[in-house]
Design an enzyme around this catalytic site. Sequence first.
Site, mmCIF file in Angstrom:
data_model
loop_
_atom_site.group_PDB
_atom_site.id
_atom_site.type_symbol
_atom_site.label_atom_id
_atom_site.label_comp_id
_atom_site.label_asym_id
_atom_site.label_seq_id
_atom_site.Cartn_x
_atom_site.Cartn_y
_atom_site.Cartn_z
ATOM 1 N N ARG A 103 34.788 -26.753 -17.740
ATOM 2 C CA ARG A 103 35.519 -27.034 -18.983
ATOM 3 C C ARG A 103 37.014 -27.045 -18.707
ATOM 4 N NH1 ARG A 103 34.735 -21.261 -22.262
ATOM 5 N NH2 ARG A 103 35.375 -19.946 -20.533
ATOM 6 N N ASN A 141 40.098 -24.661 -27.387
ATOM 7 C CA ASN A 141 39.663 -23.305 -27.054
ATOM 8 C C ASN A 141 40.483 -22.776 -25.892
ATOM 9 O OD1 ASN A 141 37.372 -21.223 -27.536
ATOM 10 N ND2 ASN A 141 37.515 -21.388 -25.314
ATOM 11 N N GLU A 142 41.150 -21.661 -26.108
ATOM 12 C CA GLU A 142 41.900 -20.959 -25.055
ATOM 13 C C GLU A 142 42.718 -21.907 -24.185
ATOM 14 O OE1 GLU A 142 39.307 -18.326 -22.866
ATOM 15 O OE2 GLU A 142 39.496 -16.788 -24.398
ATOM 16 N N GLU A 322 37.241 -13.584 -30.514
ATOM 17 C CA GLU A 322 36.100 -13.248 -29.656
ATOM 18 C C GLU A 322 36.221 -11.781 -29.269
ATOM 19 O OE1 GLU A 322 35.832 -15.910 -26.302
ATOM 20 O OE2 GLU A 322 36.105 -17.689 -27.534
ATOM 21 N N GLN A 371 25.019 -17.204 -18.581
ATOM 22 C CA GLN A 371 23.724 -16.587 -18.885
ATOM 23 C C GLN A 371 23.731 -15.076 -18.684
ATOM 24 O OE1 GLN A 371 20.694 -17.507 -15.578
ATOM 25 N NE2 GLN A 371 21.980 -19.326 -15.660
ATOM 26 N N MET A 372 24.698 -14.536 -17.934
ATOM 27 C CA MET A 372 24.776 -13.085 -17.755
ATOM 28 C C MET A 372 25.761 -12.433 -18.736
ATOM 29 S SD MET A 372 22.548 -12.567 -15.500
ATOM 30 C CE MET A 372 22.830 -10.861 -15.026
#
Length: 662
Positions: A103, A141-142, A322, A371-372
């Site tokens: 990204r 985003n960021e 967040e 995923q972690m």
Amino acid sequence: MELGICYYPEHWPREQWPVDAQRMRDMNIRWVRIAEFAWSRIEPSPGVFEWEWLDQAIDTLHAQGLKVVMCTPTATPPKWLVDQMPDMLAVDAQGHTRGFGSRRHYCFSHAGYQAQSQRITRAVAERYGNHPAVAAWQTDNEYGCHNTAISYSSAAAEGFRTWLAGRYGDARELNRAWGTVFWSQEIRNFDEIDLPNLTVTEANPSHRLDFQRYSSWAVARFQEAQYQLLKALSPGRPVSHNYMGFYTEFNHHEVSENLDIATWDSYPLGFTQDFFLSPQEKVQYARTGHPDVPAFHHDLYRGMCASVRADAPAHGRWWVMEQQPGPVNWAQWNLAPHDGMVRLWTWQAFAHGAEVVSYFRWRQAPFAQEQMHTGLNRPDFSLDQGGVEAAQVGEELAELCHTMCASKLSVRNRVALVFDYDGLWMGQIQPQGKDYNGLALAFRLYSALRQLGLDIDIVGPNAPLSAYQLIVLPVSTHVSPALLEQLKNTTAQLVFAPRAGSKTTDMHVPPQLAPGPLQSLLGLRVNRVASLPPGFEEVGHLLDQATTVTGWFEDLALHGAHKLATLSDGRPLVTLNDRACYVAGGLDDAAWQRLLESRALAAGLEPQRLPADLRVSRLGALAMAFNFSDKAIDWSPVGSTSEPLLGEPSVAARGLSIWHLV
Ligand code: GAL
């Protein structure tokens, strides 16, 4: 004070959406941020829009009364777009083009991508700008995440040249400002300017500084274009952007000029592991996060969308967009927070004035890069510990709402810490000592003040300062005439860290030597500076106690200031001239704390030495105490006559107590 959640409907089967929305509502979640990475689903092929799924997702959230923070999806331009114009990709300092497949791969300077960013922003805003569920926006985003604020592309070189032509008018003026006579760097016209990378040895510091300023300006323009579109197409909805922790690559004050709400992404454990804290602190706070890491950013970002009225304190609207919910995936080591910390962090943000704390993310994704990374829910849909604690905060908010809503919860702080991105960059570009870190220094001074129980506003160099009694300037390497005027006109006690005023705006040594325009305010001149390698220590004496001096030392000539602290050989280490205090060397933490305590007392404030790992905050009539340690701590606010509203009179381990002061 409301809770929110980051949600990715595109990651889950549709039949799950209503179940999720219902559960969010049951947990007292009010806000749902969506779609910041959904471009490939919104527009799977050029000009082909698929809105139906997003319509349904928004309607599903709306049916539960949830408010949506809609995002522009520009942080993840899809493959077809990159293939259409491959030169939109950012280029790193080594000249390598950054690839597609994660990204933030775009270059802010690329005119074609700017147009695409506006096109997709317009499309999303036209579709949802007046939807009753859409109550706020997030741009992109960021900005800058993964080192993307600065790109060394040919688009950036072109943009930089145009920007320089606007700033300097003609090449002679640029040659003067950069001192290009040195090493025959002179240029004849703006077309001859390259970017300051891939040079044989260090590039010209003024060139680097201007490129940093240009890159920041490019982020601000990118942001402004989206902001203007959203304001026009979605009237009445505030526009936000989510900033990051310990991140200084662009000037956040400049970018926030086109923003209604500054938000930031708070990952206390990740930041404690990955930044400049000592090895001992990284272990000590491995599962709680350093107490001041979230707080520093809360206070920094509260200052972003601040009022510019001279008589108003510098408070802007801000949220945590967040909030870390459990172990993350991206730090060097990813620990699990101690039970209770997700709740504590949430309340800590409210104590600093957050309107909303929104967790990242609703449910852990079982696929792809993150995923972690935990969420409030596990990938099998069961509630994780973070979810349990978020639900607890939801209940507490519902219970306390009555008392808290009746109170005026305004932030009224008397201590300002001036945070100057330009000044930070000057120190990064020419650190002079390998371990100089202005950001770390700003954090240390902030932390020392917080350990004295003081509430702080972190403000930009142009913020009004008249409301403050103590003003601390850790990174004011350059002091503008306007700031100087304000500092002269306040009655506040002033504390300047080493290097204050040591550079002109062009990043030259000032003609009258450091501290430049501050010389008469401080009653001194800096004759010489020295940086000290690790292990090389001097001993100084401050307020009857010894301090080690590491990292940095300046030889001062005093003309009015008197010594507050000296080195063993009598040379001045800390000086005071009327109400302006100057520190000429790297003090240890304890000495900084003694010094700041004495200046706070001189300012008429009431510093208190808090028990280790306890932090306190005042918010209107509420006093709140946060215990980051593993043992209960007895503490109660001055003037409290009743039991806490929330928590025990003795603040629980990894817990908090809130008092309502009448
Ligand atoms: C943030 C980012 C999110 C997610 C999160 C993981 O930096 O905005 O999209 O990647 O980190 O902690």
